[in-house]
Scaffold this active site. Structure first.
Site, short mmCIF file in Angstrom:
data_model
loop_
_atom_site.label_atom_id
_atom_site.label_comp_id
_atom_site.label_asym_id
_atom_site.label_seq_id
_atom_site.Cartn_x
_atom_site.Cartn_y
_atom_site.Cartn_z
N ASP A 84 0.77 -1.23 0.06
CA ASP A 84 -0.08 -0.07 -0.04
C ASP A 84 0.98 1.22 0.01
O ASP A 84 2.06 1.24 0.47
CB ASP A 84 -1.00 0.03 1.25
CG ASP A 84 -2.02 0.95 1.10
OD1 ASP A 84 -2.09 1.33 0.05
OD2 ASP A 84 -2.74 1.01 2.22
N ASN B 221 -10.48 -2.19 -6.50
CA ASN B 221 -9.54 -1.17 -7.32
C ASN B 221 -10.18 -0.95 -8.77
O ASN B 221 -9.74 0.36 -9.13
CB ASN B 221 -8.13 -1.72 -7.59
CG ASN B 221 -7.18 -1.78 -6.07
OD1 ASN B 221 -6.44 -2.47 -5.95
ND2 ASN B 221 -7.67 -0.86 -5.36
C1 FPP Z 1 -1.53 0.24 -3.38
O1 FPP Z 1 -1.18 1.89 -3.37
C2 FPP Z 1 -1.00 -0.42 -4.31
C3 FPP Z 1 -2.12 -0.80 -5.33
C4 FPP Z 1 -3.36 -0.70 -5.45
C5 FPP Z 1 -1.41 -1.48 -6.45
C6 FPP Z 1 -0.20 -2.36 -6.21
C7 FPP Z 1 0.57 -2.57 -7.40
C8 FPP Z 1 1.77 -2.74 -7.44
C9 FPP Z 1 2.81 -2.51 -6.24
C10 FPP Z 1 2.47 -2.74 -8.71
C11 FPP Z 1 1.95 -3.85 -9.67
C12 FPP Z 1 2.67 -4.94 -9.38
C13 FPP Z 1 3.10 -5.79 -10.25
C14 FPP Z 1 3.24 -7.23 -9.92
C15 FPP Z 1 3.14 -5.53 -11.68
P1 FPP Z 1 -2.42 2.95 -3.48
O2 FPP Z 1 -2.39 3.30 -4.85
O3 FPP Z 1 -3.52 2.49 -2.88
O4 FPP Z 1 -1.64 3.92 -2.72
P2 FPP Z 1 -2.44 5.15 -1.75
O5 FPP Z 1 -3.21 4.37 -0.84
O6 FPP Z 1 -1.20 5.93 -1.35
O7 FPP Z 1 -3.39 5.81 -2.74
#
Ligand code: FPP
Length: 235
Positions: A12, A60
Site C-alpha cells: 500500500d 480497485n
Molecule cells: C496500493 O497503493 C497499491 C496498489 C493498488 C497496486 C499495487 C501494485 C503494485 C505495487 C505494482 C504492480 C505489481 C505488479 C506485479 C506489476 P495505492 O495506490 O492504494 O496507494 P495510496 O493508498 O497511497 O493511494
C-alpha cells in the site's frame, strides 16, 4: 530462528509516495514494481517458501480509468518481461482472483506464466489480481453447493480443511505473516479466511520505500512473536 514460511503483503501507499513528491500516482506504481522485483529476489534467502502479493483488488476497479489502464499495462509488461527470469530462478508463479473483467490477453499471459513455472520449487510467488476475499468465500460456497445438490459431496463432510479446498488458495499453506505498508492498519478484504492465525505487521513506510532490509526486519520481528493458535505456551 523461527521464520515465516508464507508471507502475504498488502503493498500500500504507491499513490501517496508519488503525491508526496509531486509526481503522478502511476509513478508510485512504477516504483512499486521495482520493489516487487527486489522483494521477490530477497525472499528465498530469508527462508520464505510462499510470497503472496496483493496487486489489484476487486474494489480497485473504482479508481480513475487512466490509473487502471496504467496498472493493467504494468501487469502486462511485467508478465512479458519478468516471467523468464522468475523461471530461471526456479520460482513458481500463481494467480488468485477472478478472471473477469481482466482482458483475454492478460488472462492468457497469466495462464502461460503458471504453466511455464509450474515445476519450480524454490519459492511460490502468488499474485492476488482482481482479488476480493469475500468474493472468494462466496465463490467457494457456490462451488460446494453445486456439488452438494448433485450429490457429489455430502454436506456433513464439510469441515474447515475441506472448505479450504474450495478457495482460490486450495493448495497453499495459510500465511504466517501479513505485512502492510503505508501505516494503514486494516486487512482490506485480503485473505480473510487464510489470515485467521497470521501474525500482523504494519510499517509506516509506503511500498516504494520498502526495501529488502525492511523485509528482513519483518522476518526478525516475526521470529520473536509467540504463536499459540488459541492454546497456551508449550513448556
Ligand atoms: C496500493 O497503493 C497499491 C496498489 C493498488 C497496486 C499495487 C501494485 C503494485 C505495487 C505494482 C504492480 C505489481 C505488479 C506485479 C506489476 P495505492 O495506490 O492504494 O496507494 P495510496 O493508498 O497511497 O493511494
Amino acid at each position: 530462528m523461527n521464520r515465516p514460511k508464507h508471507i502475504a503483503i498488502i503493498m500500500d501507499g504507491n499513490g501517496r509516495w508519488a503525491q508526496a513528491r509531486k509526481l503522478p500516482r502511476v509513478i508510485g506504481h512504477r516504483e512499486g514494481i521495482n520493489r516487487v522485483r527486489e522483494i521477490v529476489r530477497a525472499a528465498p534467502d530469508l527462508g520464505i517458501k510462499v510470497l503472496t502479493l496483493f496487486a489489484f483488488s476487486s474494489e480497485n476497479w473504482n479508481r480513475p480509468k487512466k490509473e487502471i489502464e496504467a496498472l493493467m499495462r504494468y501487469f502486462h509488461d511485467f508478465l512479458d518481461n519478468e516471467v523468464k527470469d522468475l523461471d530461471k530462478n526456479n520460482i513458481k508463479v500463481l494467480f488468485i482472483g477472478r478472471n473477469d473483467p481482466l482482458t483475454e490477453e492478460i488472462q492468457k499471459k497469466m495462464r502461460a506464466a503458471e504453466e511455464k513455472t509450474m515445476g519450480n520449487t524454490k519459492m511460490t510467488l502468488v499474485f492476488a489480481l482482481n482479488y476480493g476475499s469475500r468474493q472468494e468465500i462466496v465463490d467457494a460456497v457456490k462451488d460446494f453447493a453445486h456439488l452438494a445438490v448433485k450429490n457429489k459431496v455430502k454436506i456433513e463432510s464439510l469441515d474447515e480443511e475441506f472448505f479450504g479446498r474450495f478457495l482460490y488458495t486450495s493448495n497453499l499453506p495459510d500465511p504466517d505473516l501479513l505485512i502492510r505498508t503505508s501505516g494503514e492498519i486494516r486487512v482490506s478484504n485480503f485473505l480473510l479466511w487464510q489470515l485467521s492465525y497470521a501474525e500482523l505487521y504494519f510499517v509506516k513506510k509506503c511500498w516504494p520505500d520498502f526495501k529488502k532490509e525492511d523485509l528482513k526486519e519483518a522476518v526478525e520481528a516475526y521470529s520473536e512473536r509467540k504463536r499459540r493458535f488459541g492454546g497456551i505456551d508449550a513448556k
